[in-house]
Write a protein that holds these residues in place. Structure first.
Motif, PDB file in Angstrom:
ATOM      1  N   ARG A 249      -3.360   4.090   1.086  1.00  0.00           N
ATOM      2  CA  ARG A 249      -3.243   4.398   2.523  1.00  0.00           C
ATOM      3  C   ARG A 249      -3.013   3.119   3.321  1.00  0.00           C
ATOM      4  O   ARG A 249      -2.174   3.062   4.213  1.00  0.00           O
ATOM      5  CB  ARG A 249      -4.505   5.119   3.007  1.00  0.00           C
ATOM      6  N   CYS A 250      -3.783   2.076   3.008  1.00  0.00           N
ATOM      7  CA  CYS A 250      -3.621   0.798   3.702  1.00  0.00           C
ATOM      8  C   CYS A 250      -2.226   0.217   3.447  1.00  0.00           C
ATOM      9  O   CYS A 250      -1.587  -0.292   4.368  1.00  0.00           O
ATOM     10  CB  CYS A 250      -4.680  -0.199   3.242  1.00  0.00           C
ATOM     11  N   ARG A 251      -1.774   0.319   2.213  1.00  0.00           N
ATOM     12  CA  ARG A 251      -0.439  -0.188   1.860  1.00  0.00           C
ATOM     13  C   ARG A 251       0.631   0.554   2.658  1.00  0.00           C
ATOM     14  O   ARG A 251       1.583  -0.050   3.139  1.00  0.00           O
ATOM     15  CB  ARG A 251      -0.222  -0.020   0.353  1.00  0.00           C
ATOM     16  N   SER A 252       0.459   1.862   2.848  1.00  0.00           N
ATOM     17  CA  SER A 252       1.413   2.653   3.631  1.00  0.00           C
ATOM     18  C   SER A 252       1.416   2.245   5.100  1.00  0.00           C
ATOM     19  O   SER A 252       2.441   2.327   5.769  1.00  0.00           O
ATOM     20  CB  SER A 252       1.078   4.145   3.543  1.00  0.00           C
ATOM     21  N   ASP A 253       0.267   1.810   5.597  1.00  0.00           N
ATOM     22  CA  ASP A 253       0.132   1.479   7.017  1.00  0.00           C
ATOM     23  C   ASP A 253       0.108  -0.017   7.294  1.00  0.00           C
ATOM     24  O   ASP A 253      -0.142  -0.431   8.421  1.00  0.00           O
ATOM     25  CB  ASP A 253      -1.144   2.109   7.578  1.00  0.00           C
ATOM     26  N   VAL A 254       0.383  -0.836   6.291  1.00  0.00           N
ATOM     27  CA  VAL A 254       0.227  -2.281   6.466  1.00  0.00           C
ATOM     28  C   VAL A 254       1.100  -2.827   7.598  1.00  0.00           C
ATOM     29  O   VAL A 254       0.662  -3.703   8.357  1.00  0.00           O
ATOM     30  CB  VAL A 254       0.451  -3.035   5.129  1.00  0.00           C
ATOM     31  N   ASP A 255       2.305  -2.320   7.775  1.00  0.00           N
ATOM     32  CA  ASP A 255       3.153  -2.801   8.874  1.00  0.00           C
ATOM     33  C   ASP A 255       2.567  -2.431  10.230  1.00  0.00           C
ATOM     34  O   ASP A 255       2.621  -3.222  11.180  1.00  0.00           O
ATOM     35  CB  ASP A 255       4.580  -2.256   8.751  1.00  0.00           C
ATOM     36  N   ASN A 256       1.998  -1.235  10.333  1.00  0.00           N
ATOM     37  CA  ASN A 256       1.342  -0.829  11.572  1.00  0.00           C
ATOM     38  C   ASN A 256       0.113  -1.686  11.852  1.00  0.00           C
ATOM     39  O   ASN A 256      -0.145  -2.069  13.000  1.00  0.00           O
ATOM     40  CB  ASN A 256       0.931   0.642  11.502  1.00  0.00           C
ATOM     41  N   ILE A 257      -0.650  -1.985  10.830  1.00  0.00           N
ATOM     42  CA  ILE A 257      -1.861  -2.774  10.998  1.00  0.00           C
ATOM     43  C   ILE A 257      -1.500  -4.198  11.412  1.00  0.00           C
ATOM     44  O   ILE A 257      -2.113  -4.764  12.328  1.00  0.00           O
ATOM     45  CB  ILE A 257      -2.704  -2.747   9.706  1.00  0.00           C
TER      46      ILE A 257
END
Length: 191
Positions: free
Chosen positions: A101-109
Motif C-alpha cells: 500500500r505504501c509503495r502504491s502511494d509513495v508518490d503521494n506521500i
C-alpha cells in the motif's frame, strides 16, 4: 494526486462544500469514460491514475481559483492519516500488504511531505515524516529518509511528539550510515 489513488482517498480529498462525497464516484466515472483518468484493478485493489497532462491542468485550475493550498492540505492530511495507519501495520502480520500500500502511494506521500515542508506546515510535515519512517526503513530508503528528515530537523522551534519522532528516525538513519556521534545528537534532541 501524484501516481495513483483510491476511491476512498478521492472522496476524502476532493469532496467538500460544492461536491458531496457521494458525487465523487460519479464524477470520477465520467473522467474515466472520457479517458482523462485511468482505472486499474488488480485483484481486490482498485486505483485511479490521472494522466500527467490532466493532473497539471487540474493543478493550474486550482491555482487560478486560489484553491490549490486547500486541496494540497487535504491531500497531505489524507496521506498523513494513511501513513499513521501503515506505521502500525508495518509491524504486524500484514506488513507485506501495508508495504505494498505504501509503495502504491509513495508518490503521494512524497508530494504531501514536500508541500507541507515548503508551505511551512512543519507540524504536519513532521507527522508525515515520523509515520513514513518505518516504511523508509522497511523499503531500504535510508538516504531519502535522512535527506528529508534533515530538512525537517531544521525547524527545532516546534515542540511536539511528532518532532521527537522525526528526530528519532533521523538518528536511526544516520546511525545506519555509521555516523554514531551525529546520531547521538539527534537522539538527544528527540529525547
Amino acid at each position: 494526486f501524484h501516481g495513483g489513488f483510491t476511491m476512498e482517498s478521492a472522496e476524502r480529498v476532493c469532496s467538500g462544500d460544492s461536491v458531496p462525497a457521494f458525487q465523487v464516484l460519479d464524477l470520477l466515472t465520467h473522467l474515466v469514460e472520457a479517458s482523462l483518468v485511468a482505472f486499474d484493478s488488480h485483484g481486490s485493489t482498485s486505483r485511479y491514475r490521472l494522466l500527467e497532462t490532466v493532473r497539471q491542468y487540474a493543478m493550474d485550475r486550482l491555482f487560478e481559483a486560489s484553491e490549490a493550498d486547500t486541496f494540497r492540505r487535504r491531500h497531505a492530511e489524507e496521506f498523513e492519516e494513511i501513513m499513521s495507519e501503515a506505521e502500525a501495520g508495518l509491524l504486524g502480520p500484514d506488513a507485506d500488504a501495508w508495504a505494498a500500500r505504501c509503495r502504491s502511494d509513495v508518490d503521494n506521500i512524497r508530494a504531501a511531505l514536500t508541500w507541507a515542508t515548503e508551505a511551512g506546515e512543519h507540524e504536519l510535515a513532521m507527522r508525515i515524516a515520523g509515520s513514513f519512517g518505518r516504511y523508509w526503513s522497511y523499503a531500504g530508503l535510508g538516504v531519502e529518509a535522512r535527506d528529508r528528515l534533515s530538512l525537517i530537523a531544521l525547524h527545532d522551534h516546534v515542540d511536539s511528539v511528532a518532532f521527537s519522532e522525526a528526530l528519532g528516525w533521523l538518528s536511526h538513519f544516520v546511525r545506519r550510515e555509521g555516523k554514531t556521534e551525529e546520531a547521538a545528537v539527534h537522539a538527544d534532541r528527540a529525547l
